[in-house]
Design an enzyme around this catalytic site. Structure first.
Site, PDB file in Angstrom:
ATOM      1  N   SER A 174       0.837  -1.190   0.000  1.00 57.14           N
ATOM      2  CA  SER A 174       0.000   0.000   0.000  1.00 57.14           C
ATOM      3  C   SER A 174       0.883   1.255   0.000  1.00 57.14           C
ATOM      4  O   SER A 174       1.745   1.409  -0.867  1.00 57.14           O
ATOM      5  CB  SER A 174      -0.952  -0.041   1.202  1.00 57.14           C
ATOM      6  OG  SER A 174      -1.916   0.978   1.138  1.00 57.14           O
ATOM      7  N   HIS A 182      -8.159  -4.948  -0.475  1.00 64.15           N
ATOM      8  CA  HIS A 182      -6.852  -4.321  -0.272  1.00 64.15           C
ATOM      9  C   HIS A 182      -6.100  -4.934   0.906  1.00 64.15           C
ATOM     10  O   HIS A 182      -4.869  -5.071   0.873  1.00 64.15           O
ATOM     11  CB  HIS A 182      -7.046  -2.819  -0.051  1.00 64.15           C
ATOM     12  CG  HIS A 182      -5.770  -2.045   0.027  1.00 64.15           C
ATOM     13  ND1 HIS A 182      -4.858  -2.012  -1.008  1.00 64.15           N
ATOM     14  CD2 HIS A 182      -5.242  -1.272   1.025  1.00 64.15           C
ATOM     15  CE1 HIS A 182      -3.825  -1.250  -0.658  1.00 64.15           C
ATOM     16  NE2 HIS A 182      -4.032  -0.799   0.558  1.00 64.15           N
ATOM     17  N   ASP A 183      -6.821  -5.310   1.949  1.00 61.74           N
ATOM     18  CA  ASP A 183      -6.183  -5.868   3.140  1.00 61.74           C
ATOM     19  C   ASP A 183      -5.546  -7.226   2.904  1.00 61.74           C
ATOM     20  O   ASP A 183      -4.874  -7.753   3.799  1.00 61.74           O
ATOM     21  CB  ASP A 183      -7.200  -5.981   4.281  1.00 61.74           C
ATOM     22  CG  ASP A 183      -7.256  -4.721   5.139  1.00 61.74           C
ATOM     23  OD1 ASP A 183      -6.434  -3.818   4.914  1.00 61.74           O
ATOM     24  OD2 ASP A 183      -8.126  -4.652   6.029  1.00 61.74           O
ATOM     25  N   ASP A 193      -8.851  -6.168  -4.891  1.00 60.02           N
ATOM     26  CA  ASP A 193      -8.418  -4.886  -4.327  1.00 60.02           C
ATOM     27  C   ASP A 193      -8.919  -3.773  -5.241  1.00 60.02           C
ATOM     28  O   ASP A 193      -8.443  -3.611  -6.356  1.00 60.02           O
ATOM     29  CB  ASP A 193      -6.892  -4.864  -4.233  1.00 60.02           C
ATOM     30  CG  ASP A 193      -6.348  -3.571  -3.626  1.00 60.02           C
ATOM     31  OD1 ASP A 193      -7.150  -2.667  -3.308  1.00 60.02           O
ATOM     32  OD2 ASP A 193      -5.115  -3.473  -3.478  1.00 60.02           O
ATOM     33  N   ARG A 201     -11.951   6.739   9.761  1.00 62.91           N
ATOM     34  CA  ARG A 201     -11.545   5.327   9.754  1.00 62.91           C
ATOM     35  C   ARG A 201     -12.620   4.453   9.123  1.00 62.91           C
ATOM     36  O   ARG A 201     -12.301   3.502   8.398  1.00 62.91           O
ATOM     37  CB  ARG A 201     -11.265   4.868  11.183  1.00 62.91           C
ATOM     38  CG  ARG A 201     -10.844   3.415  11.288  1.00 62.91           C
ATOM     39  CD  ARG A 201      -9.604   3.127  10.480  1.00 62.91           C
ATOM     40  NE  ARG A 201      -9.069   1.804  10.756  1.00 62.91           N
ATOM     41  CZ  ARG A 201      -8.039   1.277  10.128  1.00 62.91           C
ATOM     42  NH1 ARG A 201      -7.429   1.953   9.169  1.00 62.91           N
ATOM     43  NH2 ARG A 201      -7.597   0.077  10.441  1.00 62.91           N
TER      44      ARG A 201
END
Length: 390
Positions: free
Chosen positions: A165, A363-364, A330, A235
């Site tokens: 990232s 993405h994680d 992602d 967040r």
């Protein structure tokens, strides 16, 4: 640095863990020139290391962190046995980045809230926290600061610089700014620049913080408050972009928190409860000014800008071998963004390996256990180890 005994409360340290770790604080008195034209002097960087640096100083790997991570890449924090490094499944004895072979360095970037000099630190000019007076920093500024850490260790060339990232952007910047100082560049789930959509997500997140009544223009420390409401929403927005639609559907679907709908604006769905929990947890430990700084650094990163927007021209100065990895689901930094990097490297006839991992976690995925992903990383590091005789 790694200790041998487990801390109180930890009965068993896994054999593939780097063990109990304590960071070191490095102080730098020489001013660091920043991209915005200003300087910062007398600053600290928190650094954590794993493994042993060989006599030739050729087996060092720099791991660059993403938005809410830190220098604590692997192992068990000595001051908190529940604090496991953010990439612990990647770094350790016998793991893909094997600390029996490599000396691994994690650096907490300037502007962060985990010990390196940032908005929460005391401004020597005022005697109060920097707050909003802390200078806006960029990926390039971080890389220059990391290079000074390498100098202290006497490392002329890293075996690899690696990141996922935002960390991948730093690795990419290393290959452009210090091309002779890394043999390999490993860029995971990253991008050569943010899209307009990604900048927009960051702007909404920042706006939620800036509009919080407790923000006080960034000087909330003096008021003994934190803009938790804004940080919580920021967040929540970010977390949505880290997960795939497929993953969210599997985890939550349309499941209700109660047995039936209650016709209210309180939490009705499990996914709402999850996002609020993640937001609340984040707001307790992260700093709002740091969030503003790091998301802006994300926005500004664009190495092709100085080359008329031509990434191929920008990448012409690289010398490292590359591994670029993306994940199918992602959508924060989609595979096509990684392929832009690969194309620019191929256009310059630079050595590059590319893998697009079919993984459902969005993405994680770069942080999670996946056999194909980890086997790929292991094989690439085996190759590096063979090159340097580690």
């Amino acid at each position: 640095m790694t200790d041998v005994a487990p801390p109180a409360g930890v009965l068993d340290v896994p054999t593939d863990s780097v063990g109990v770790v304590t960071p070191q604080r490095m102080h730098f008195s020489e001013p660091l020139q920043l991209r915005n034209g200003s300087q910062i002097a007398d600053y600290d960087l928190m650094v954590e290391t794993y493994g042993t640096l060989n006599a030739a100083r050729t087996n060092a790997v720099l791991v660059c962190h993403a938005l809410n991570a830190s220098h604590h890449v692997a192992g068990i924090a000595a001051d908190n046995p529940r604090d496991i490094g953010w990439w612990d499944n990647m770094v350790g004895p016998g793991k893909p980045l094997d600390t029996n072979r490599f000396f691994v360095i994690g650096v907490n970037n300037l502007g962060s809230c985990f010990g390196s000099t940032g908005p929460m630190s005391t401004n020597p000019s005022t005697g109060a926290p920097y707050g909003a007076l802390f200078p806006v920093v960029t990926v390039e500024d971080w890389v220059n600061a990391q290079a000074r850490v390498a100098d202290i260790f006497g490392i002329q060339q890293f075996a690899a610089v690696m990141g996922g990232s935002l960390g991948g952007m730093q690795a990419l910047a290393w290959s452009l700014m210090y091309p002779e100082r890394l043999r390999h560049c490993i860029v995971v789930a990253s991008t050569p620049k943010l899209s307009a959509q990604n900048i927009a997500f960051n702007e909404v997140a920042r706006s939620s913080i800036l509009s919080d009544p407790d923000f006080h223009g960034g000087n909330y420390y003096a008021h003994n408050v934190k803009p938790k409401r804004g940080l919580r929403v920021a967040r929540m927005i970010g977390h949505i972009t880290y997960l795939s639609d497929e993953d969210m559907a599997e985890k939550f679907g349309r499941s209700l928190k109660a047995e039936d709908i209650r016709f209210s604006f309180d939490v009705e769905f499990q996914v709402e409860s999850y996002l609020r929990y993640q937001g609340d947890k984040f707001a307790e430990y992260f700093d709002a000014n740091t969030y503003l700084l790091i998301t802006r650094a994300l926005d500004y990163f664009d190495p092709a800008l100085a080359h008329g927007g031509d990434l191929t021209r920008a990448m012409a100065q690289t010398q490292a071998g590359f591994l670029v990895v993306s994940f199918t689901t992602d959508w924060r930094f989609a595979p096509n963004r990684s392929r832009e990097i690969v194309k620019a490297l191929l256009d310059n006839k630079r050595p590059v390996s590319y893998a697009e991992i079919d993984a459902p976690h969005g993405h994680d995925a770069f942080l999670l256990d996946d056999a194909r992903y980890h086997n790929l990383m292991r094989a690439y590091y085996d190759r590096i180890a063979e090159e340097i005789g580690a």
